[in-house]
Design an enzyme around this catalytic site. Structure first.
Site, PDB file in Angstrom:
ATOM      1  N   CYS A  74       0.325   3.135   3.602  1.00  0.00           N
ATOM      2  CA  CYS A  74       0.765   2.636   4.916  1.00  0.00           C
ATOM      3  C   CYS A  74       1.794   1.518   4.861  1.00  0.00           C
ATOM      4  O   CYS A  74       2.290   1.092   5.899  1.00  0.00           O
ATOM      5  CB  CYS A  74      -0.440   2.186   5.734  1.00  0.00           C
ATOM      6  SG  CYS A  74      -1.232   0.684   5.114  1.00  0.00           S
ATOM      7  N   CYS A 128       0.842  -1.195   0.000  1.00  0.00           N
ATOM      8  CA  CYS A 128       0.000   0.000   0.000  1.00  0.00           C
ATOM      9  C   CYS A 128       0.881   1.250   0.000  1.00  0.00           C
ATOM     10  O   CYS A 128       1.780   1.376   0.837  1.00  0.00           O
ATOM     11  CB  CYS A 128      -0.907  -0.016   1.225  1.00  0.00           C
ATOM     12  SG  CYS A 128      -1.944   1.458   1.383  1.00  0.00           S
ATOM     13  N   CYS A 174      -8.114  -5.867 -10.036  1.00  0.00           N
ATOM     14  CA  CYS A 174      -7.712  -4.813 -10.962  1.00  0.00           C
ATOM     15  C   CYS A 174      -7.358  -3.578 -10.135  1.00  0.00           C
ATOM     16  O   CYS A 174      -8.241  -2.877  -9.643  1.00  0.00           O
ATOM     17  CB  CYS A 174      -8.872  -4.548 -11.918  1.00  0.00           C
ATOM     18  SG  CYS A 174      -8.485  -3.433 -13.265  1.00  0.00           S
ATOM     19  N   CYS A 225      -7.258  -1.223   1.265  1.00  0.00           N
ATOM     20  CA  CYS A 225      -6.266  -1.681   2.231  1.00  0.00           C
ATOM     21  C   CYS A 225      -6.958  -1.792   3.587  1.00  0.00           C
ATOM     22  O   CYS A 225      -7.629  -0.857   4.026  1.00  0.00           O
ATOM     23  CB  CYS A 225      -5.112  -0.677   2.301  1.00  0.00           C
ATOM     24  SG  CYS A 225      -3.934  -1.027   3.623  1.00  0.00           S
ATOM     25  N   CYS A 285      -5.485   1.031   6.303  1.00  0.00           N
ATOM     26  CA  CYS A 285      -5.692   2.489   6.212  1.00  0.00           C
ATOM     27  C   CYS A 285      -6.881   2.886   5.343  1.00  0.00           C
ATOM     28  O   CYS A 285      -7.098   4.067   5.112  1.00  0.00           O
ATOM     29  CB  CYS A 285      -4.425   3.169   5.699  1.00  0.00           C
ATOM     30  SG  CYS A 285      -4.070   2.835   3.961  1.00  0.00           S
TER      31      CYS A 285
END
Length: 186
Positions: free
Chosen positions: A103, A100, A172, A149, A152
């Protein structure tokens, strides 16, 4: 008629309790009360380490804007989508781990990445189901499954059921929501 005798101390206790409850509710609504989430940690080789309970990351838009460029902010914090065939990872075939951008939570392994022909990085599964959250997205007059995610709440992209074996899924993702690190040698 019953007369209720009130003391100054009793009155102040009730008012204080009500104020504390109102403050706690306002803080929770504002995201100030951090929840914990369970994610799976991976080492730099992509090997699963442990399930960890960590604090959910909550920041203001101003704090995210300081950390992210405008495109990353639009995609991850405002559920935007980068134009097809423009992201830096859509045609990348290097060996490594995608995490991510907000984070650092490990999300996808390049070993599950494939060319879907859509112009976005596509994967047939995440590194760990705990690290991503799926929710219904009814925007733009259609029903899709959004992927975020777990730590976060960054918008990553969408998952579809038209992917390859073994899962039949196509995660995707937007390049702007990801960071790539080459796989370390074991």
């Amino acid at each position: 008629m019953k007369i209720i005798k009130s003391t100054r101390r009793g009155f102040l206790t009730v008012v204080s309790a009500g104020f504390a409850a109102a403050c706690a509710l306002a803080a929770e609504k504002a995201g100030a009360v951090a929840k914990s989430v369970r994610i799976v940690d991976f080492d730099a080789t992509g090997k699963r380490k442990e399930v960890m309970e960590v604090q959910k990351i909550v920041k203001t838009d101003a704090e995210w804007r300081k950390q992210l460029d405008e495109n990353q902010f639009d995609v991850t914090r405002k559920a935007g989508t980068e134009p097809a065939f423009t992201g830096k990872y859509w045609k990348m075939h290097d060996d490594g781990i995608f995490s991510c951008i907000c984070c650092g939570t490990p999300l996808f392994d390049s070993k599950t990445k494939y060319d879907s022909g859509t112009g976005w990085p596509s994967f047939w599964q995440p590194l760990a189901k705990e690290n991503v959250t799926e929710k219904i997205d009814k925007s733009f007059g259609s029903v899709r499954t959004e992927v975020e995610c777990s730590r976060c709440d960054a918008h990553l992209g969408h998952v579809f059921d038209d992917g390859p074996r073994p899962t039949g899924l196509r995660y995707c993702m937007n390049s702007a929501s990801l960071n790539f690190a080459p796989r370390a040698k074991a």
